[in-house]
Every structure is written in C-alpha cells, then in structure tokens.
Design an enzyme around this catalytic site. Structure first.
Site, PDB file in Angstrom:
ATOM      1  N   HIS A  17     -31.748 -36.253 -12.886  1.00  0.00           N
ATOM      2  CA  HIS A  17     -30.309 -36.558 -12.817  1.00  0.00           C
ATOM      3  C   HIS A  17     -29.600 -35.547 -11.911  1.00  0.00           C
ATOM      4  O   HIS A  17     -28.730 -35.907 -11.119  1.00  0.00           O
ATOM      5  CB  HIS A  17     -29.667 -36.447 -14.209  1.00  0.00           C
ATOM      6  CG  HIS A  17     -30.117 -37.473 -15.210  1.00  0.00           C
ATOM      7  ND1 HIS A  17     -30.637 -37.124 -16.441  1.00  0.00           N
ATOM      8  CD2 HIS A  17     -30.090 -38.830 -15.188  1.00  0.00           C
ATOM      9  CE1 HIS A  17     -30.917 -38.217 -17.129  1.00  0.00           C
ATOM     10  NE2 HIS A  17     -30.601 -39.267 -16.392  1.00  0.00           N
ATOM     11  N   LYS A  41     -26.226 -47.323 -28.784  1.00  0.00           N
ATOM     12  CA  LYS A  41     -27.272 -46.501 -28.156  1.00  0.00           C
ATOM     13  C   LYS A  41     -27.736 -45.486 -29.190  1.00  0.00           C
ATOM     14  O   LYS A  41     -26.934 -44.731 -29.733  1.00  0.00           O
ATOM     15  CB  LYS A  41     -26.700 -45.764 -26.937  1.00  0.00           C
ATOM     16  CG  LYS A  41     -26.338 -46.693 -25.798  1.00  0.00           C
ATOM     17  CD  LYS A  41     -27.272 -46.488 -24.637  1.00  0.00           C
ATOM     18  CE  LYS A  41     -27.085 -47.580 -23.596  1.00  0.00           C
ATOM     19  NZ  LYS A  41     -28.118 -47.614 -22.594  1.00  0.00           N
ATOM     20  N   ARG A  92     -35.826 -44.833  -9.721  1.00  0.00           N
ATOM     21  CA  ARG A  92     -37.111 -44.135  -9.720  1.00  0.00           C
ATOM     22  C   ARG A  92     -38.200 -45.132  -9.311  1.00  0.00           C
ATOM     23  O   ARG A  92     -38.209 -45.620  -8.203  1.00  0.00           O
ATOM     24  CB  ARG A  92     -37.382 -43.543 -11.111  1.00  0.00           C
ATOM     25  CG  ARG A  92     -36.465 -42.385 -11.455  1.00  0.00           C
ATOM     26  CD  ARG A  92     -36.510 -42.054 -12.909  1.00  0.00           C
ATOM     27  NE  ARG A  92     -36.176 -43.225 -13.702  1.00  0.00           N
ATOM     28  CZ  ARG A  92     -36.065 -43.253 -15.013  1.00  0.00           C
ATOM     29  NH1 ARG A  92     -36.313 -42.185 -15.701  1.00  0.00           N
ATOM     30  NH2 ARG A  92     -35.726 -44.362 -15.639  1.00  0.00           N
ATOM     31  N   SER A 130     -35.398 -38.915 -19.617  1.00  0.00           N
ATOM     32  CA  SER A 130     -34.941 -38.182 -20.796  1.00  0.00           C
ATOM     33  C   SER A 130     -35.884 -38.448 -21.969  1.00  0.00           C
ATOM     34  O   SER A 130     -36.165 -37.547 -22.765  1.00  0.00           O
ATOM     35  CB  SER A 130     -33.524 -38.615 -21.177  1.00  0.00           C
ATOM     36  OG  SER A 130     -32.637 -38.361 -20.117  1.00  0.00           O
TER      37      SER A 130
END
Ligand code: PNS
Length: 164
Positions: A17, A41, A92, A130
């Site tokens: 990030h 979330k 990515r 993450s």
C-alpha cells in the site's frame, strides 16, 4: 492538479500500500487515504485503530502532506464529500483484475465524474496482502519485510490481546 482518494480496508496497511501511496502522491496534488468502516467487513482492527496505524506508518516512512480519513457507506459519497476527481487502487496479480474491474464499473455507473486510476504494484509486493501479513504474524512468522515497524508492533500487540 487533481485530488485523489485511495480507498481500502487497510487492515493493516502494508509496504505494498505504501508503495502505491508514494507513487500516487507524486501525481495528485491532494491525496486522501480513505479507510472503510462498513460493519460488514470483518476487520481485525477497528476503523479508528486502522486510521491511527496508517498515520503512524506514514510518519515512520517519512510521508507527509496527505490525509487519512475513514468512511461509512458508499465510496463515491466519500469521494464527493472530499472533492475527489479520481479513485486510486493498486493492482497486483491477475486475480485482482476482475474484482477491481467490477468495482470501477460499478462506481462509474453510480457516479461517472470519478475516474478510477490503477497503479501496478512493485514486483516485490505482487503477492503481498494484509491477509497474508496477519496470518504470518498470527503464527509467529517474521513480517518485518512486509510492513513498517509500527504496524508490526500493532499486529503483535493485537494478537497478544485477542484469541485469534
Ligand atoms: O481493501 P479492499 O477491501 O479491497 O477495499 C475495498 C473497498 C473498501 C474500496 C470497497 O469495498 C468499497 O469502496 N466499499 C464501500 C462500499 C461501496 O462503495 N461499494 C460499491 C463499490 S463496489
């Protein structure tokens, strides 16, 4: 120059990030890092913790002059509120593409004034996420190449105080 918003879960922010932040910061005169606080979330850190961790990580990395905010609800409403012109996301591996494409087209349907802008990840971060960082840390692995030290400390402290 334009204003951009870089949204995400940032649970927690990683070196991947931070690489995107550095590059976007060069292109946009104003950059917001917008941390989603939607309750659906399932995050390890609360939104307030993620804001704090992100600010500490940026300070540690010597990145100044951008704002870290959190938002509830739709991203485009947050983008409108802050006068953004563009939405920044990192890409990515191939596997990101479909999700990002769907999100960009949905956001464009909802509000065509925002342009989604994608930054290709640095090669060394192409498989960094993450989730992987959390898993490695949870099982005691070395995450020092993946996150700034302040983030590593926040993760270790969180796992010390939770039963995950
Ligand atoms: O880091 P993430 O989890 O991939 O980020 C996804 C995020 C937070 C940018 C996206 O889920 C989002 O914007 N959520 C807010 C709700 C919303 O606006 N949904 C419509 C766009 S698909």
């Amino acid at each position: 120059m334009a204003t951009a918003i870089y949204p995400g879960s940032f649970d927690p922010i990683t070196n991947g990030h931070i690489d995107i932040v550095r590059r976007a910061h060069k292109l946009f005169s104003k950059l917001y890092i917008a941390i989603v606080a939607n309750p659906n979330k399932n995050s390890l850190f609360t939104a307030d913790e993620r804001v704090e961790i992100t600010m500490a990580a940026l300070a540690e990395e010597g990145i100044h002059g951008l704002e870290v905010i959190s938002y509830h609800g739709l991203l485009i409403d947050c983008a409108k509120l802050h006068g953004a012109d563009a939405i920044v996301r990192g890409l990515r591996a191939n596997s990101d593409f479909e999700y990002e494409f769907q999100m960009a087209l949905t956001n464009r349907d909802l509000a065509s004034e925002f342009e989604s802008v994608f930054f290709m990840t640095a090669k060394r971060y192409s498989f960094l996420s993450s989730s992987v960082v959390k898993e490695v840390c949870m099982y005691g692995g070395d995450i020092s190449n993946f996150v700034p030290r302040s983030v590593e400390e926040a993760l270790k402290s969180k796992f010390l105080h939770t039963n995950r």
